[in-house]
Design a protein around this motif. Structure first.
Motif, mmCIF file in Angstrom:
data_model
loop_
_atom_site.group_PDB
_atom_site.id
_atom_site.type_symbol
_atom_site.label_atom_id
_atom_site.label_comp_id
_atom_site.label_asym_id
_atom_site.label_seq_id
_atom_site.Cartn_x
_atom_site.Cartn_y
_atom_site.Cartn_z
ATOM 1 N N LEU A 51 -4.261 -1.344 10.371
ATOM 2 C CA LEU A 51 -3.551 -0.255 10.044
ATOM 3 C C LEU A 51 -2.352 -0.489 9.285
ATOM 4 O O LEU A 51 -1.913 0.066 8.290
ATOM 5 N N ASP A 52 -1.728 -1.572 9.559
ATOM 6 C CA ASP A 52 -0.505 -2.008 8.711
ATOM 7 C C ASP A 52 -0.820 -2.538 7.413
ATOM 8 O O ASP A 52 -0.214 -2.133 6.313
ATOM 9 N N ALA A 53 -1.783 -3.293 7.282
ATOM 10 C CA ALA A 53 -2.250 -3.767 5.904
ATOM 11 C C ALA A 53 -2.632 -2.674 4.845
ATOM 12 O O ALA A 53 -2.352 -2.623 3.785
ATOM 13 N N PHE A 54 -3.401 -1.702 5.672
ATOM 14 C CA PHE A 54 -3.729 -0.469 4.663
ATOM 15 C C PHE A 54 -2.558 0.224 4.414
ATOM 16 O O PHE A 54 -2.348 0.740 3.345
ATOM 17 N N GLU A 55 -1.215 0.578 5.061
ATOM 18 C CA GLU A 55 -0.091 1.128 4.650
ATOM 19 C C GLU A 55 0.589 0.201 3.935
ATOM 20 O O GLU A 55 1.232 0.880 2.967
ATOM 21 N N ASP A 70 2.921 1.021 -5.942
ATOM 22 C CA ASP A 70 2.452 1.778 -7.043
ATOM 23 C C ASP A 70 1.512 1.280 -7.855
ATOM 24 O O ASP A 70 1.102 0.096 -7.567
ATOM 25 N N LEU A 71 1.094 2.064 -9.008
ATOM 26 C CA LEU A 71 0.069 1.337 -9.644
ATOM 27 C C LEU A 71 0.086 0.199 -10.353
ATOM 28 O O LEU A 71 -0.580 -0.699 -9.948
ATOM 29 N N ASP A 72 1.318 -0.170 -11.142
ATOM 30 C CA ASP A 72 1.495 -1.451 -11.604
ATOM 31 C C ASP A 72 1.464 -2.728 -10.491
ATOM 32 O O ASP A 72 0.801 -3.712 -10.762
ATOM 33 N N ALA A 73 1.971 -2.350 -9.457
ATOM 34 C CA ALA A 73 2.116 -3.345 -8.382
ATOM 35 C C ALA A 73 0.702 -3.584 -7.833
ATOM 36 O O ALA A 73 0.544 -4.855 -7.441
ATOM 37 N N ALA A 74 0.167 -2.391 -7.511
ATOM 38 C CA ALA A 74 -1.293 -2.809 -7.040
ATOM 39 C C ALA A 74 -2.239 -3.388 -8.077
ATOM 40 O O ALA A 74 -3.074 -4.309 -7.437
ATOM 41 N N VAL A 75 -1.988 -3.176 -9.315
ATOM 42 C CA VAL A 75 -2.919 -4.094 -10.315
ATOM 43 C C VAL A 75 -2.491 -5.589 -10.292
ATOM 44 O O VAL A 75 -3.314 -6.400 -10.515
ATOM 45 N N ARG A 76 -1.302 -5.878 -9.968
ATOM 46 C CA ARG A 76 -0.701 -6.917 -9.920
ATOM 47 C C ARG A 76 -1.152 -8.026 -8.732
ATOM 48 O O ARG A 76 -1.864 -8.933 -8.742
ATOM 49 N N ARG A 77 -1.355 -7.104 -7.660
ATOM 50 C CA ARG A 77 -1.884 -7.554 -6.298
ATOM 51 C C ARG A 77 -3.413 -7.672 -6.711
ATOM 52 O O ARG A 77 -3.991 -9.043 -6.343
ATOM 53 N N ALA A 78 -4.042 -7.068 -7.308
ATOM 54 C CA ALA A 78 -5.731 -7.154 -7.464
ATOM 55 C C ALA A 78 -5.758 -8.357 -8.408
ATOM 56 O O ALA A 78 -6.929 -9.073 -7.934
ATOM 57 N N LEU A 79 -4.843 -8.665 -9.292
ATOM 58 C CA LEU A 79 -5.426 -9.508 -10.294
ATOM 59 C C LEU A 79 -4.660 -10.971 -10.054
ATOM 60 O O LEU A 79 -5.142 -11.957 -10.679
ATOM 61 N N ARG A 80 -3.976 -11.205 -9.045
ATOM 62 C CA ARG A 80 -3.071 -12.296 -8.878
ATOM 63 C C ARG A 80 -4.169 -13.388 -8.171
ATOM 64 O O ARG A 80 -5.407 -12.906 -7.436
ATOM 65 N N ARG A 84 -7.854 -5.260 3.013
ATOM 66 C CA ARG A 84 -7.426 -4.143 3.720
ATOM 67 C C ARG A 84 -6.130 -3.428 2.726
ATOM 68 O O ARG A 84 -6.099 -2.339 2.542
ATOM 69 N N VAL A 85 -5.235 -4.313 2.342
ATOM 70 C CA VAL A 85 -4.287 -4.159 1.455
ATOM 71 C C VAL A 85 -4.938 -3.369 0.041
ATOM 72 O O VAL A 85 -4.142 -2.495 -0.226
ATOM 73 N N LEU A 86 -5.714 -4.179 -0.399
ATOM 74 C CA LEU A 86 -6.265 -3.411 -1.544
ATOM 75 C C LEU A 86 -6.941 -2.078 -1.414
ATOM 76 O O LEU A 86 -6.941 -1.312 -2.231
ATOM 77 N N GLN A 87 -7.728 -1.912 -0.162
ATOM 78 C CA GLN A 87 -8.085 -0.436 -0.127
ATOM 79 C C GLN A 87 -6.979 0.335 0.093
ATOM 80 O O GLN A 87 -7.153 1.497 -0.410
ATOM 81 N N GLY A 88 -5.854 0.198 0.666
ATOM 82 C CA GLY A 88 -4.937 0.959 0.946
ATOM 83 C C GLY A 88 -4.277 1.400 -0.553
ATOM 84 O O GLY A 88 -4.000 2.497 -0.831
ATOM 85 N N ALA A 89 -4.270 0.256 -1.452
ATOM 86 C CA ALA A 89 -3.603 0.494 -2.692
ATOM 87 C C ALA A 89 -4.707 1.365 -3.470
ATOM 88 O O ALA A 89 -4.274 2.235 -4.262
ATOM 89 N N ALA A 90 -5.990 1.144 -3.284
ATOM 90 C CA ALA A 90 -6.986 2.044 -4.131
ATOM 91 C C ALA A 90 -7.053 3.610 -3.438
ATOM 92 O O ALA A 90 -7.051 4.637 -4.349
ATOM 93 N N HIS A 91 -6.820 3.698 -2.245
ATOM 94 C CA HIS A 91 -6.620 5.054 -1.626
ATOM 95 C C HIS A 91 -5.518 5.776 -2.314
ATOM 96 O O HIS A 91 -5.881 6.833 -2.657
ATOM 97 N N ARG A 92 -4.339 5.176 -2.549
ATOM 98 C CA ARG A 92 -3.334 5.637 -3.095
ATOM 99 C C ARG A 92 -3.666 6.305 -4.629
ATOM 100 O O ARG A 92 -3.395 7.392 -5.066
ATOM 101 N N ILE A 93 -4.148 5.442 -5.224
ATOM 102 C CA ILE A 93 -4.824 5.692 -6.784
ATOM 103 C C ILE A 93 -5.755 7.020 -6.634
ATOM 104 O O ILE A 93 -5.616 7.934 -7.581
ATOM 105 N N TRP A 94 -6.713 6.861 -5.616
ATOM 106 C CA TRP A 94 -7.766 7.956 -5.530
ATOM 107 C C TRP A 94 -6.857 9.229 -5.340
ATOM 108 O O TRP A 94 -7.536 10.494 -5.931
ATOM 109 N N GLN A 95 -5.844 9.515 -4.601
ATOM 110 C CA GLN A 95 -5.149 10.657 -4.641
ATOM 111 C C GLN A 95 -4.967 11.340 -5.720
ATOM 112 O O GLN A 95 -4.546 12.593 -5.963
#
Length: 708
Positions: free
Chosen positions: A688-692, A698-708, A644-655
């Motif tokens: 809800l909290d995980a999505f938030e 930010d982009l770099d933090a989201a990518v690090r999260r996805a790749l870890r 769900r955290v990754l979905q929240g990160a992806a949602h921000r990028i989609w914007q």
């Protein structure tokens, strides 16, 4: 950040006034305003004063060289039992008077006929003293000779100089000073330039404070002023009659606006125009001409660009390197190095000053055309190199020249008769707009150019399919379909087979995103036939193959889809292509998920994220990130919170891309499946909290999260 006032404590133990002289003239002045920022520069300067005998602080006008040097000299005064003395060399017009100015600063009166240098050598021979020579640029040769002679004769002497160019004498150590940072520091708090503005504004308007409401405008103001301390302080002074917003709006005429410095400040620092003009007067006629011509550049440029645009008609091409070196030495140009390449940059304030001189020469139109021609060539070569092993280097090169591309496009759109070249340049840059996350800006330039140039030319056809392609990726099919249909009709009317292939291909993309994979398949196959007929093979053709492959997967034909994806992989490996390959990896991850191969699917999706992050391709990143979120729910001990955290990160990028999943139900499938699984396994608050949490990355933090 230091906000305190520092007062020098002069040390007069060894040099007392004699014969009526006064040592007060050479004492360091007390600070009357707080000293803001410059921690690292102060540390570096303090270290240099402890190890080097001649240190020169260099930098452009108004950057704060004198203030920094005086603060460092005051801090070092305890190490010099015979004192610290200031010589304001900027007030000396004749180099023959430099020696007399030093004598005055030291409080020495000598009425003999001896040369001042002889007197100084005698008096300083056994002293441990720090001599500050402030403002040496207009007498740089004389200051260099004086410093060298005194240092040879007095082993305990150290010299700290400030100058817009180095003294170029033996033993000199340089400390270049840049403008104050305008970007927020990593540790939090306002940038130094913003803090300086707030400090000086509070002195003008008691009670003024930096707030969430005024901070964005103040940051914009400081960026527009390049973080030049003098400019920032002059702008703060305007708060007596203008708001911050009004100051920002008036910055286009900054030299008229930024006047009214302190009456007690040196004349060269009382207005911004005078400060820059001081540097201009110190340049040779050839250097002034080059400065004016370099004003056509926006942001950084390299030597080759400067040679092409500026040489000729009074500037010998063989002297360009030497002249640029002189402008760097005089702190007119800033030197920047990265990845083994040296680039140069005029601060915006110096560029505007040079632009005024360029307009007065009558050369502006010719220089702007040459500038446009150079960057059209850069874009054209970039498009060629986009298909090959240098894709990431090409993306970085275009990123570095992005401000100049904007300037070239603006010129084409503003200058009558240049509209077709605007279409050509904006269309040629499709690979950058799409591949490096600039869909919105690309459409901005293309929409303006298309509105100005309705003639059915090849440049317009290309601009139409590029516009349709980008609008499709943003989920704006209402704009994409008419643009692509116009391109197709024009191609048929004019016999433009290449434009026809691209129009049909991008119509296939619109059909795919419009949830019609059957029609999309037909159009992709037709486009590939046209591409083959004209011998076209590039990243666009590979994308057509990838898109055909995923259209097959969406229809349940995994075997056909896999064939096309393998074809893409083979061609990419042969040619060193990575961008289209990254999209193929997304489709491979999706295919492996359908087949139940979670481990290989995750490996493909992660590699897709990694490669697209190199290009800053937001669309490629977010597609793979949503697949990774879904794959995170497949494990026996699935971490639904992380999914769900990754979905929240992806949602921000989609914007930052457009409509999430292009507004497509088909592409949205993995997201809906992941969302349903997470909702079923988490409490509503956890969900809800995980999505938030993800939305805050930010982009770099989201990518690090996805790749870890």
């Amino acid at each position: 950040m230091s906000g305190e006032s520092a007062t020098a404590e002069p040390q007069d133990a060894g040099l007392r006034p004699t014969d009526g002289g006064s040592a007060a003239a050479g004492r360091l002045p007390a600070e009357v305003t707080s000293f803001v920022g410059r921690r690292s520069e102060l540390d570096d300067l303090g270290h240099l004063l402890g190890t080097a005998r001649l240190v020169t602080v260099t930098g452009p006008g108004g950057v704060g060289k004198s203030r920094l040097a005086l603060r460092a000299a005051a801090a070092a005064s305890r190490d010099f039992p015979d004192g610290v003395r200031l010589v304001e060399t900027a007030a000396v017009k004749d180099p023959l008077l430099l020696g007399h100015a030093v004598l005055e600063a030291l409080g020495i009166t000598d009425s003999t006929a001896r040369p001042p240098l002889d007197v100084l050598v005698e008096r300083l021979a056994d002293k441990r003293l720090l001599l500050v020579l402030d403002g040496c640029e207009h007498l740089v040769a004389g200051c260099a000779e004086l410093a060298a002679a005194l240092l040879r004769a007095a082993p305990g002497l150290r010299v700290l100089a400030t100058s817009r160019e180095s003294l170029q004498t033996a033993g000199e150590h340089l400390l270049p000073v840049a403008p104050l940072p305008v970007a927020a520091p990593a540790g939090g708090g306002p940038p130094d330039a913003v803090a300086l503005f707030a400090d000086r504004a509070a002195a003008v308007l008691p009670g003024f404070a930096l707030t969430e409401r005024n901070a964005p405008q103040i940051r914009l103001l400081c960026r527009r002023l390049d973080g030049i301390p003098l400019a920032v302080e002059l702008a703060a002074g305007r708060l007596r009659t203008l708001s911050v917003e009004q100051i920002v709006h008036r910055l286009d005429d900054r030299f008229r606006l930024l006047t009214g410095g302190a009456r007690t400040a040196p004349l060269r620092h009382q207005t911004l125009r005078t400060t820059i003009g001081w540097s201009h007067e110190l340049c040779s006629s050839q250097e002034r001409l080059l400065w004016a011509r370099l004003a056509v550049f926006s942001g950084g440029f390299d030597l080759e660009a400067a040679e092409y645009v500026c040489a000729g008609d009074g500037l010998d091409a063989d002297r360009m390197l030497e002249l640029i070196g002189e402008l760097v030495a005089k702190s007119v140009l800033l030197r920047e190095e990265g990845d083994g390449v040296v680039r140069f940059r005029l601060l915006d304030t110096l560029r505007e000053y040079g632009g005024q001189w360029l307009r007065s020469t009558g050369e502006e139109l010719r220089l702007r055309r040459r500038h446009r021609d150079w960057y059209l060539g850069v874009a054209t070569w970039g498009e060629v190199e986009w298909f090959g092993p240098r894709q990431t280097q090409t993306a970085e090169r275009i990123r570095l020249v992005h401000p100049n591309l904007r300037a070239a496009l603006e010129f084409c759109l503003d200058e009558p008769g240049e509209e077709q070249l605007a279409l050509l340049l904006a269309g040629t840059l499709w690979f950058y707009w799409v591949g490096s996350g600039h869909l919105g800006e690309g459409r901005y330039w293309l929409d303006r150019a298309l509105a100005l140039a309705p003639e059915p030319t090849a440049a317009r056809a290309k601009a139409l399919w590029v516009t349709g392609y980008m609008a499709t990726l943003q989920g704006d099919l209402a704009r994409a379909r008419p643009a692509l249909e116009e391109c197709r009709r024009q191609a048929l009317d004019t016999g433009d087979d290449r434009a026809l292939a691209y129009a049909v291909h991008r119509q296939g993309c619109a059909a795919l995103i419009g949830d019609d994979p059957v029609r999309a398949t037909e159009l992709f196959e037709e486009a590939l036939w046209h591409y083959n007929a004209i011998g076209e093979l590039n990243s666009n053709v590979l994308m057509a193959m990838f898109e055909l492959g995923i259209a097959c997967l969406f229809q349940g034909d995994a075997d056909a889809g896999q064939i096309w994806l393998e074809r893409v992989r083979e061609i990419c490996e042969e040619h060193g292509e990575q961008w289209a390959y990254a999209y193929a990896l997304y489709a491979m991850a999706y295919s492996e998920w359908l087949a139940g191969e979670v481990r290989s699917a995750r490996a493909y999706a992660r590699e897709c994220v990694r490669l697209n992050h190199l290009f800053r391709d937001l669309l490629g990143i977010v597609l793979a990130m949503d697949v990774l979120a879904l794959l995170g729910t497949e494990d026996p001990e699935a971490d639904l919170v992380e999914a769900r955290v990754l979905q929240g990160a992806a949602h921000r990028i989609w914007q930052a891309v457009g409509k999430p999943f292009f507004g497509s139900r088909t592409f949205n499938g993995p997201y809906r499946e992941c969302e349903a699984r997470a909702r079923a396994g988490l409490t509503e608050q956890e969900f809800l909290d995980a999505f938030e949490t993800g939305s805050g990355l930010d982009l770099d933090a989201a990518v690090r999260r996805a790749l870890r």
